[in-house]
Design a protein around this motif. Sequence first.
Motif, mmCIF file in Angstrom:
data_model
loop_
_atom_site.group_PDB
_atom_site.id
_atom_site.type_symbol
_atom_site.label_atom_id
_atom_site.label_comp_id
_atom_site.label_asym_id
_atom_site.label_seq_id
_atom_site.Cartn_x
_atom_site.Cartn_y
_atom_site.Cartn_z
ATOM 1 N N ASP A 1 0.850 -1.195 0.000
ATOM 2 C CA ASP A 1 0.000 0.000 0.000
ATOM 3 C C ASP A 1 0.886 1.246 0.000
ATOM 4 O OD1 ASP A 1 -2.170 1.688 0.108
ATOM 5 O OD2 ASP A 1 -2.399 1.520 2.287
ATOM 6 N N THR A 2 1.619 1.431 -1.094
ATOM 7 C CA THR A 2 2.515 2.574 -1.227
ATOM 8 C C THR A 2 2.380 3.151 -2.629
ATOM 9 O OG1 THR A 2 4.426 1.421 -2.136
ATOM 10 C CG2 THR A 2 4.154 1.355 0.263
ATOM 11 N N SER A 3 3.028 4.279 -2.862
ATOM 12 C CA SER A 3 3.040 4.882 -4.195
ATOM 13 C C SER A 3 4.106 4.279 -5.094
ATOM 14 C CB SER A 3 3.276 6.398 -4.076
ATOM 15 O OG SER A 3 4.521 6.652 -3.450
ATOM 16 N N PHE A 4 4.897 3.322 -4.563
ATOM 17 C CA PHE A 4 5.947 2.690 -5.335
ATOM 18 C C PHE A 4 5.446 1.386 -5.944
ATOM 19 C CE2 PHE A 4 8.012 5.211 -2.073
ATOM 20 C CZ PHE A 4 8.954 5.922 -2.788
ATOM 21 N N ASP A 5 6.018 0.995 -7.071
ATOM 22 C CA ASP A 5 5.662 -0.256 -7.729
ATOM 23 C C ASP A 5 6.707 -1.321 -7.427
ATOM 24 O OD1 ASP A 5 3.369 0.737 -9.002
ATOM 25 O OD2 ASP A 5 4.587 1.600 -10.613
ATOM 26 N N PHE A 6 6.273 -2.532 -7.064
ATOM 27 C CA PHE A 6 7.139 -3.684 -6.795
ATOM 28 C C PHE A 6 6.517 -4.891 -7.491
ATOM 29 C CE2 PHE A 6 7.636 -0.902 -3.159
ATOM 30 C CZ PHE A 6 8.977 -0.969 -2.840
ATOM 31 N N TYR A 7 7.213 -5.657 -8.216
ATOM 32 C CA TYR A 7 8.466 -5.478 -8.917
ATOM 33 C C TYR A 7 8.146 -5.586 -10.392
ATOM 34 C CZ TYR A 7 10.896 -6.456 -4.517
ATOM 35 O OH TYR A 7 11.364 -6.417 -3.235
ATOM 36 N N GLY A 8 9.022 -5.159 -11.290
ATOM 37 C CA GLY A 8 8.744 -5.251 -12.711
ATOM 38 C C GLY A 8 9.267 -6.527 -13.331
ATOM 39 N N ASN A 9 8.672 -6.919 -14.465
ATOM 40 C CA ASN A 9 9.239 -8.021 -15.241
ATOM 41 C C ASN A 9 10.649 -7.628 -15.682
ATOM 42 O OD1 ASN A 9 6.722 -9.174 -14.952
ATOM 43 N ND2 ASN A 9 6.083 -8.756 -17.051
ATOM 44 N N THR A 10 11.546 -8.603 -15.729
ATOM 45 C CA THR A 10 12.948 -8.298 -15.992
ATOM 46 C C THR A 10 13.574 -9.345 -16.907
ATOM 47 O OG1 THR A 10 13.157 -7.309 -13.785
ATOM 48 C CG2 THR A 10 15.193 -7.801 -14.942
ATOM 49 N N PHE A 11 14.323 -8.878 -17.911
ATOM 50 C CA PHE A 11 15.107 -9.755 -18.774
ATOM 51 C C PHE A 11 16.571 -9.637 -18.391
ATOM 52 C CE2 PHE A 11 17.947 -10.081 -22.453
ATOM 53 C CZ PHE A 11 17.718 -11.402 -22.821
ATOM 54 N N GLY A 12 17.301 -10.721 -18.556
ATOM 55 C CA GLY A 12 18.730 -10.674 -18.283
ATOM 56 C C GLY A 12 19.485 -11.727 -19.062
ATOM 57 N N ALA A 13 20.763 -11.468 -19.285
ATOM 58 C CA ALA A 13 21.628 -12.425 -19.975
ATOM 59 C C ALA A 13 23.064 -12.155 -19.570
ATOM 60 C CB ALA A 13 21.472 -12.324 -21.489
ATOM 61 N N GLY A 14 23.881 -13.199 -19.651
ATOM 62 C CA GLY A 14 25.284 -13.024 -19.305
ATOM 63 C C GLY A 14 26.098 -14.248 -19.644
ATOM 64 N N ILE A 15 27.368 -14.166 -19.343
ATOM 65 C CA ILE A 15 28.302 -15.245 -19.643
ATOM 66 C C ILE A 15 28.934 -15.729 -18.348
ATOM 67 C CG2 ILE A 15 30.268 -13.692 -20.053
ATOM 68 C CD1 ILE A 15 31.034 -15.674 -22.368
ATOM 69 N N VAL A 16 29.175 -17.044 -18.265
ATOM 70 C CA VAL A 16 29.734 -17.629 -17.054
ATOM 71 C C VAL A 16 30.959 -18.468 -17.395
ATOM 72 C CG1 VAL A 16 27.485 -17.702 -15.923
ATOM 73 C CG2 VAL A 16 28.318 -19.725 -17.110
ATOM 74 N N TYR A 17 31.842 -18.559 -16.422
ATOM 75 C CA TYR A 17 33.025 -19.412 -16.513
ATOM 76 C C TYR A 17 32.913 -20.513 -15.470
ATOM 77 C CZ TYR A 17 37.878 -20.943 -16.274
ATOM 78 O OH TYR A 17 39.017 -21.705 -16.268
ATOM 79 N N ARG A 18 32.989 -21.761 -15.922
ATOM 80 C CA ARG A 18 32.872 -22.904 -15.023
ATOM 81 C C ARG A 18 34.128 -23.045 -14.169
ATOM 82 N NH1 ARG A 18 27.458 -23.839 -15.606
ATOM 83 N NH2 ARG A 18 26.905 -24.459 -17.726
ATOM 84 N N MET A 19 33.935 -23.156 -12.852
ATOM 85 C CA MET A 19 35.043 -23.302 -11.918
ATOM 86 C C MET A 19 34.762 -24.492 -11.005
ATOM 87 S SD MET A 19 36.056 -19.395 -10.913
ATOM 88 C CE MET A 19 35.146 -19.622 -9.394
ATOM 89 N N PRO A 20 35.242 -25.669 -11.347
ATOM 90 C CA PRO A 20 34.905 -26.875 -10.591
ATOM 91 C C PRO A 20 35.653 -27.010 -9.283
ATOM 92 C CG PRO A 20 36.418 -27.427 -12.343
ATOM 93 C CD PRO A 20 36.096 -25.960 -12.503
ATOM 94 N N ARG A 21 35.410 -26.057 -8.391
ATOM 95 C CA ARG A 21 35.936 -26.141 -7.036
ATOM 96 C C ARG A 21 34.765 -26.274 -6.085
ATOM 97 N NH1 ARG A 21 39.529 -20.906 -6.551
ATOM 98 N NH2 ARG A 21 37.636 -20.067 -7.462
ATOM 99 N N ARG A 22 34.940 -27.001 -5.003
ATOM 100 C CA ARG A 22 33.816 -27.326 -4.160
ATOM 101 C C ARG A 22 33.972 -26.750 -2.770
ATOM 102 N NH1 ARG A 22 30.436 -32.170 -6.068
ATOM 103 N NH2 ARG A 22 30.974 -32.145 -8.266
ATOM 104 N N VAL A 23 32.831 -26.289 -2.217
ATOM 105 C CA VAL A 23 32.752 -25.878 -0.823
ATOM 106 C C VAL A 23 31.952 -26.942 -0.101
ATOM 107 C CG1 VAL A 23 31.891 -24.159 0.771
ATOM 108 C CG2 VAL A 23 32.891 -23.436 -1.378
ATOM 109 N N ARG A 24 32.536 -27.555 0.890
ATOM 110 C CA ARG A 24 31.875 -28.668 1.581
ATOM 111 C C ARG A 24 31.662 -28.328 3.049
ATOM 112 N NH1 ARG A 24 31.754 -33.216 -1.536
ATOM 113 N NH2 ARG A 24 33.138 -33.229 -3.347
ATOM 114 N N SER A 25 30.497 -28.731 3.558
ATOM 115 C CA SER A 25 30.216 -28.547 4.989
ATOM 116 C C SER A 25 30.861 -29.678 5.773
ATOM 117 C CB SER A 25 28.705 -28.525 5.214
ATOM 118 O OG SER A 25 28.135 -29.742 4.783
ATOM 119 N N ASN A 26 31.049 -29.466 7.067
ATOM 120 C CA ASN A 26 31.643 -30.498 7.914
ATOM 121 C C ASN A 26 30.617 -31.545 8.274
ATOM 122 O OD1 ASN A 26 34.120 -29.178 7.948
ATOM 123 N ND2 ASN A 26 33.518 -27.872 9.686
#
Length: 201
Positions: A176-201
Amino acid sequence: AGQAWDSPSFFAPRPGEDIGVFVTVPEDEFGDVGVQAIWRQEGNLNLGVRGGFGGHSDNRAILLGAEFYGNLPIGGTYPINATWIVGLGAGFDDDITALRVPLGISVGTYLGQGAMRIQPYVHPRVAFDLVAIDTGDDEETETDFSFAIDIGADLDLSERWAVKAGYTFSFGPDFDTSFDFYGNTFGAGIVYRMPRRVRSN
């Protein structure tokens, strides 16, 4: 705050272990072109973190978030993959702090073979949203629930490089405000695979 921190999610059901940079483009009235970086690692502990900026060019919003996820077993003869995901993040600008906690699943499959293959998916999620707005004289705080669904795809270019793209359809929250939440959004990008792992104990 016209762009949620998780829009688009760029989250295929087999997200991979990588680091990427993405350009995001919300609907015109919700902001200008933004940039995000996302890092994900898998193992006993599957996690991702992201950061970037969105909003309007004259009032940029800082977007920060983190996510945890895990595979969902799906039986049958169809090669369908599914992964649950829960996140926590927020957007900050001069007047608004918008906290968002999404929970959903990503469902998709692989098409093609070899180094170049594509992974189309859908990622519906429900989110708890909390917003604090500085009105100048006071601060208004509201909470609500919203729904979003991503249509996206990951394209593997090689063993190490991939392109990700997605479009978020947002529904709510109805603050209940004068602001709008949220708009539709498009996105794209490039990724580099890094096969390193973070493991919990």
